[in-house]
Design a protein around this motif. Sequence first.
Motif, mmCIF file in Angstrom:
data_model
loop_
_atom_site.group_PDB
_atom_site.id
_atom_site.type_symbol
_atom_site.label_atom_id
_atom_site.label_comp_id
_atom_site.label_asym_id
_atom_site.label_seq_id
_atom_site.Cartn_x
_atom_site.Cartn_y
_atom_site.Cartn_z
ATOM 1 N N PHE A 23 11.132 -2.945 -10.209
ATOM 2 C CA PHE A 23 11.761 -1.619 -10.171
ATOM 3 C C PHE A 23 13.285 -1.763 -10.156
ATOM 4 O O PHE A 23 13.999 -1.042 -10.851
ATOM 5 C CB PHE A 23 11.285 -0.852 -8.934
ATOM 6 N N ILE A 24 13.768 -2.719 -9.379
ATOM 7 C CA ILE A 24 15.212 -2.930 -9.287
ATOM 8 C C ILE A 24 15.741 -3.602 -10.555
ATOM 9 O O ILE A 24 16.741 -3.183 -11.132
ATOM 10 C CB ILE A 24 15.538 -3.769 -8.032
ATOM 11 N N TYR A 25 15.034 -4.630 -11.006
ATOM 12 C CA TYR A 25 15.462 -5.358 -12.211
ATOM 13 C C TYR A 25 15.481 -4.452 -13.435
ATOM 14 O O TYR A 25 16.436 -4.476 -14.234
ATOM 15 C CB TYR A 25 14.530 -6.548 -12.450
ATOM 16 N N ALA A 26 14.447 -3.633 -13.583
ATOM 17 C CA ALA A 26 14.338 -2.786 -14.773
ATOM 18 C C ALA A 26 15.443 -1.743 -14.841
ATOM 19 O O ALA A 26 15.759 -1.223 -15.916
ATOM 20 C CB ALA A 26 12.973 -2.097 -14.793
ATOM 21 N N ASN A 27 16.052 -1.453 -13.682
ATOM 22 C CA ASN A 27 17.134 -0.474 -13.639
ATOM 23 C C ASN A 27 18.507 -1.125 -13.494
ATOM 24 O O ASN A 27 19.473 -0.473 -13.101
ATOM 25 C CB ASN A 27 16.892 0.515 -12.499
ATOM 26 N N GLY A 28 18.577 -2.422 -13.813
ATOM 27 C CA GLY A 28 19.857 -3.102 -13.868
ATOM 28 C C GLY A 28 20.401 -3.564 -12.543
ATOM 29 O O GLY A 28 21.595 -3.872 -12.435
ATOM 30 N N ARG A 60 22.315 7.542 -6.991
ATOM 31 C CA ARG A 60 21.742 7.413 -5.651
ATOM 32 C C ARG A 60 20.665 8.451 -5.365
ATOM 33 O O ARG A 60 19.628 8.138 -4.771
ATOM 34 C CB ARG A 60 22.842 7.539 -4.589
ATOM 35 N N GLU A 61 20.920 9.686 -5.769
ATOM 36 C CA GLU A 61 19.974 10.755 -5.437
ATOM 37 C C GLU A 61 18.663 10.626 -6.204
ATOM 38 O O GLU A 61 17.670 11.298 -5.862
ATOM 39 C CB GLU A 61 20.610 12.123 -5.700
ATOM 40 N N VAL A 62 18.631 9.766 -7.211
ATOM 41 C CA VAL A 62 17.419 9.606 -8.020
ATOM 42 C C VAL A 62 16.586 8.411 -7.554
ATOM 43 O O VAL A 62 15.381 8.338 -7.822
ATOM 44 C CB VAL A 62 17.814 9.439 -9.514
ATOM 45 N N ILE A 63 17.199 7.483 -6.817
ATOM 46 C CA ILE A 63 16.500 6.240 -6.462
ATOM 47 C C ILE A 63 15.241 6.509 -5.651
ATOM 48 O O ILE A 63 14.161 5.976 -5.964
ATOM 49 C CB ILE A 63 17.438 5.295 -5.678
ATOM 50 N N GLU A 64 15.367 7.333 -4.623
ATOM 51 C CA GLU A 64 14.212 7.552 -3.740
ATOM 52 C C GLU A 64 13.038 8.203 -4.467
ATOM 53 O O GLU A 64 11.911 7.703 -4.387
ATOM 54 C CB GLU A 64 14.624 8.378 -2.526
ATOM 55 N N PRO A 65 13.228 9.317 -5.184
ATOM 56 C CA PRO A 65 12.070 9.872 -5.907
ATOM 57 C C PRO A 65 11.541 8.945 -6.996
ATOM 58 O O PRO A 65 10.326 8.913 -7.245
ATOM 59 C CB PRO A 65 12.612 11.181 -6.500
ATOM 60 N N ALA A 66 12.432 8.159 -7.626
ATOM 61 C CA ALA A 66 11.968 7.231 -8.667
ATOM 62 C C ALA A 66 11.086 6.150 -8.059
ATOM 63 O O ALA A 66 10.039 5.804 -8.620
ATOM 64 C CB ALA A 66 13.161 6.610 -9.380
ATOM 65 N N PHE A 67 11.505 5.607 -6.913
ATOM 66 C CA PHE A 67 10.669 4.596 -6.269
ATOM 67 C C PHE A 67 9.386 5.215 -5.714
ATOM 68 O O PHE A 67 8.344 4.550 -5.658
ATOM 69 C CB PHE A 67 11.431 3.893 -5.146
ATOM 70 N N GLY A 68 9.452 6.493 -5.336
ATOM 71 C CA GLY A 68 8.257 7.170 -4.841
ATOM 72 C C GLY A 68 7.115 7.165 -5.840
ATOM 73 O O GLY A 68 5.938 7.108 -5.470
ATOM 74 N N ALA A 69 7.450 7.193 -7.112
ATOM 75 C CA ALA A 69 6.409 7.149 -8.148
ATOM 76 C C ALA A 69 5.681 5.819 -8.142
ATOM 77 O O ALA A 69 4.499 5.743 -8.515
ATOM 78 C CB ALA A 69 7.035 7.405 -9.514
ATOM 79 N N ILE A 70 6.363 4.755 -7.724
ATOM 80 C CA ILE A 70 5.728 3.439 -7.600
ATOM 81 C C ILE A 70 5.002 3.315 -6.271
ATOM 82 O O ILE A 70 3.906 2.758 -6.180
ATOM 83 C CB ILE A 70 6.799 2.330 -7.732
#
Length: 282
Positions: A23-28, A60-70
């Motif tokens: 998740f972190i790698y794919a987002n740079g 920053r405001e997108v990280i939490e909901p994006a990780f929530g999908a995982i």
Amino acid sequence: MPTATLLVSCPDQQGLVAKIANFIYANGGNIIHADQHTDLSVGLFLTRIEWELDGFNLPREVIEPAFGAIAKPLGATYSLHFSDQVPRLAIWVTKQDHCLLDLLWRQQAKELKAEIPLIISNHQELAAIAQQFKIDFHHIPITKATKAEQEAKQLALLQEYNIDLVILAKYMQVLSPDFLGQFNQVINIHHSFLPAFAGAKPYHRAYDRGVKIIGATAHYVTQDLDEGPIIEQDVVRVSHRDDVKDLIRKGKDLERIVLSRAVRLHLQNRVLVYGNRTAVFA
């Protein structure tokens, strides 16, 4: 350089490290710290992973909901923290000053990355220390009859000062379940190596028992007295030559160190609570 940290716990299964790291790698993102632990007794996977925000593709405001999908299909619970968001602490005391002074000195020396805008006490004795450090001091005496009313005042102050964490630095009062139901980010220092000698006067009881080691314990506060998840502990040897005053003197040194370590670990987002236990990624 600011960083982001994820604390994650979920049922153990194959591929968890890869999924979270990807998740972190794919987002740079560039991972700078990663640690994990599997508690086989409960089948739980726990991890702390920290990465640089510079160059990370997600706002920053997108990280939490994006990780929530995982996290959702993994059955994971998680929290996200940013290193440049400075927590605000309230220190609660009664009459003893050693832990209070130690925390204030460490904060001034930048050992603790936090703001301390508020000190609350049920006695007036330590008001001069708050004045010396230019910190607001509120005297809120508590009796059995006034406890609910006074705790409501304390909660209002925590909201007014936008407090993230309360530190009970020798605050000799028990917080009620009603209080903890509304604010539960609380660290306490207990002058004993828990679970031994919980409650009042542990040094006196340790002396009566003839122990050869005394300790101190920093833990999160729960509704069960002195039984919350333990963050940090340490011990020192004593002998038959030590009286109660010696035990108290040696114990105070431990209390300072153990409490400051626990607060630092919490501020660095290195403590993951699960059940009544902690994983401390130090």
